[in-house]
Motif scaffolding. Structure first.
Motif, PDB file in Angstrom:
ATOM      1  N   THR A 101      15.288  47.124  66.177  1.00 45.90           N
ATOM      2  CA  THR A 101      14.092  47.950  66.123  1.00 45.90           C
ATOM      3  C   THR A 101      13.758  48.282  64.666  1.00 45.90           C
ATOM      4  N   PRO A 102      12.472  48.501  64.347  1.00 50.27           N
ATOM      5  CA  PRO A 102      12.081  48.749  62.951  1.00 50.27           C
ATOM      6  C   PRO A 102      12.699  50.023  62.394  1.00 50.27           C
ATOM      7  N   ASN A 103      13.054  49.974  61.119  1.00 49.29           N
ATOM      8  CA  ASN A 103      13.516  51.153  60.396  1.00 49.29           C
ATOM      9  C   ASN A 103      12.325  51.697  59.610  1.00 49.29           C
ATOM     10  N   SER A 104      11.670  52.721  60.153  1.00 46.14           N
ATOM     11  CA  SER A 104      10.441  53.248  59.554  1.00 46.14           C
ATOM     12  C   SER A 104      10.694  54.059  58.294  1.00 46.14           C
ATOM     13  N   GLU A 105      11.953  54.327  57.960  1.00 43.77           N
ATOM     14  CA  GLU A 105      12.255  55.094  56.753  1.00 43.77           C
ATOM     15  C   GLU A 105      12.191  54.242  55.493  1.00 43.77           C
ATOM     16  N   LEU A 106      12.144  52.921  55.653  1.00 45.73           N
ATOM     17  CA  LEU A 106      12.089  52.009  54.513  1.00 45.73           C
ATOM     18  C   LEU A 106      10.770  51.250  54.513  1.00 45.73           C
ATOM     19  N   PRO A 107      10.330  50.753  53.370  1.00 45.12           N
ATOM     20  CA  PRO A 107       8.997  50.159  53.260  1.00 45.12           C
ATOM     21  C   PRO A 107       8.832  48.886  54.099  1.00 45.12           C
ATOM     22  N   THR A 108       7.585  48.655  54.513  1.00 45.18           N
ATOM     23  CA  THR A 108       7.178  47.419  55.173  1.00 45.18           C
ATOM     24  C   THR A 108       6.335  46.606  54.198  1.00 45.18           C
ATOM     25  N   VAL A 109       6.599  45.314  54.106  1.00 50.86           N
ATOM     26  CA  VAL A 109       5.874  44.444  53.196  1.00 50.86           C
ATOM     27  C   VAL A 109       5.118  43.396  54.007  1.00 50.86           C
ATOM     28  N   ARG A 110       3.821  43.292  53.775  1.00 51.63           N
ATOM     29  CA  ARG A 110       3.049  42.205  54.386  1.00 51.63           C
ATOM     30  C   ARG A 110       3.216  40.965  53.524  1.00 51.63           C
ATOM     31  N   MET A 111       3.579  39.854  54.148  1.00 55.36           N
ATOM     32  CA  MET A 111       3.838  38.630  53.403  1.00 55.36           C
ATOM     33  C   MET A 111       3.001  37.492  53.978  1.00 55.36           C
ATOM     34  N   ARG A 112       2.371  36.748  53.096  1.00 56.58           N
ATOM     35  CA  ARG A 112       1.588  35.585  53.503  1.00 56.58           C
ATOM     36  C   ARG A 112       2.170  34.345  52.822  1.00 56.58           C
ATOM     37  N   PHE A 113       2.544  33.368  53.621  1.00 56.15           N
ATOM     38  CA  PHE A 113       3.109  32.117  53.139  1.00 56.15           C
ATOM     39  C   PHE A 113       2.050  31.025  53.317  1.00 56.15           C
ATOM     40  N   THR A 114       1.608  30.425  52.225  1.00 57.36           N
ATOM     41  CA  THR A 114       0.587  29.385  52.262  1.00 57.36           C
ATOM     42  C   THR A 114       1.200  28.058  51.831  1.00 57.36           C
ATOM     43  N   PHE A 115       0.962  27.011  52.614  1.00 58.58           N
ATOM     44  CA  PHE A 115       1.561  25.705  52.387  1.00 58.58           C
ATOM     45  C   PHE A 115       0.469  24.693  52.048  1.00 58.58           C
TER      46      PHE A 115
END
Length: 328
Positions: A101-115
């Motif tokens: 389950t997510p740990n909401s106490e630490l940051p979330t990073v949106r990541m986009r991988f382009t090939f």
């Protein structure tokens, strides 16, 4: 070293990493969408990763751990937002608790991988989006950029090891933990046809037979979540040699993911939870099945029956008698 550039933009709150490889685009894409491959490079060398779930589809999840040199374990997950095969995918990369389950106490990073393809091979551009400058600086202090650079330095070796992941290899079995086993097979056929072969009773009867000489007199499939299924096999010419499995469909996201319970008919004790994920890869469809057993004893007993050999016989029959006909 495949890393071409690393750019930190404190105004746009992004970090961009560009890496180039002397490998075809399809091969690079597969390295990121196949759990057997990405876990060989996602963590830095001293913090190897293990993926117990890797959906590679919109709305899906990936669940992984990284284990440090002193045995310390860090949990993470990806929430898949969008996917365009062989072009890009976007995930929310989050810290997680031990149960996934997510740990909401630490940051979330949106990541986009382009090939993209290049004259020399292929390129992946990874852009990480942060919510604030404090968040960006905090993750950089935690070694995010160094960790990603070290991790991607391992990709070349994975790309070179094509034979371990090619279509045509036998069904592979990997022990992930005392209670989890991952079974993998690249099946020669489109993902939609492989999904149908697992969910339509008329097709299931044609291939899910194990070694030659068995029939499937009972094949009741579960289509909707909450429905139950029941499969029974009988040895040809020997009506007394018969066994079967039954269970419930817990999750279904066609044509990517199916989760079921399973137990042998008439057997005492708890059964297993089976998580099947399908992904389009070079050469066909990667089938990944993660089985969770109630105990290490049951895990070893079932693996000792030659289960993988029986599954391989079934998958060869699937390719030969169902998928070859569908393509024709």
């Amino acid at each position: 070293m495949p890393i071409t550039t690393v750019d930190r933009d404190t105004e746009a709150l992004t970090m961009t990493i560009v890496a180039d490889f002397a490998a075809p685009l399809e091969r690079l894409w597969d390295a990121y969408t196949d759990p057997r491959q990405i876990e060989r490079f996602w963590g830095p060398p001293s913090y190897p990763a293990q993926f117990t779930r890797h959906d590679a589809a919109p709305g899906g999840r990936s669940v992984y751990t990284m284990t440090g040199p002193e045995g310390e374990v860090y949990h993470g997950l990806w929430e898949w937002q969008s996917v365009q095969p062989r072009h890009f995918f976007e995930v929310n990369d989050r810290f997680a608790h031990a149960d996934g389950t997510p740990n909401s106490e630490l940051p979330t990073v949106r990541m986009r991988f382009t090939f993209e393809g290049t004259d020399e091979g292929s390129r992946v551009t990874t852009v990480s989006y942060f919510h604030s400058l404090d968040e960006l600086e905090k993750l950089l202090e935690m070694g995010m950029d160094e960790g990603m650079t070290e991790a991607m330095g391992q990709v070349d070796a994975v790309l070179a090891d094509l034979s371990s992941f090619a279509a045509g290899r036998a069904t592979g079995t990997e022990i992930l933990s005392d209670t989890k086993v991952r079974i993998s097979r690249v099946i020669r056929g489109p993902i939609e046809d492989v999904w149908r072969a697992h969910t339509e009773a008329g097709l299931v009867r044609k291939w899910m037979l194990g070694p030659d000489g068995w029939t499937m007199p009972v094949c009741e499939v579960a289509i909707n979540v909450g429905q139950r299924y029941r499969y029974e096999w009988e040895e040809a010419g020997n009506g007394g040699n018969r066994f079967g499995f039954e269970g419930e469909l817990l999750e279904a996201a066609a044509p990517y993911r199916m989760v079921t319970t399973e137990r042998m008919i008439g057997a005492p004790g708890d059964g297993t939870v089976n998580e099947m994920t399908l992904a389009t890869v070079q050469g066909g469809t990667l089938m990944t099945l993660v089985i969770t057993y109630p105990s290490v004893e049951l895990r070893d007993m079932i693996l000792g029956t030659g289960m993988a050999d029986g599954m391989e016989a079934s998958y060869r029959r699937l390719e030969r008698e169902v998928l070859a006909t569908a393509v024709a």
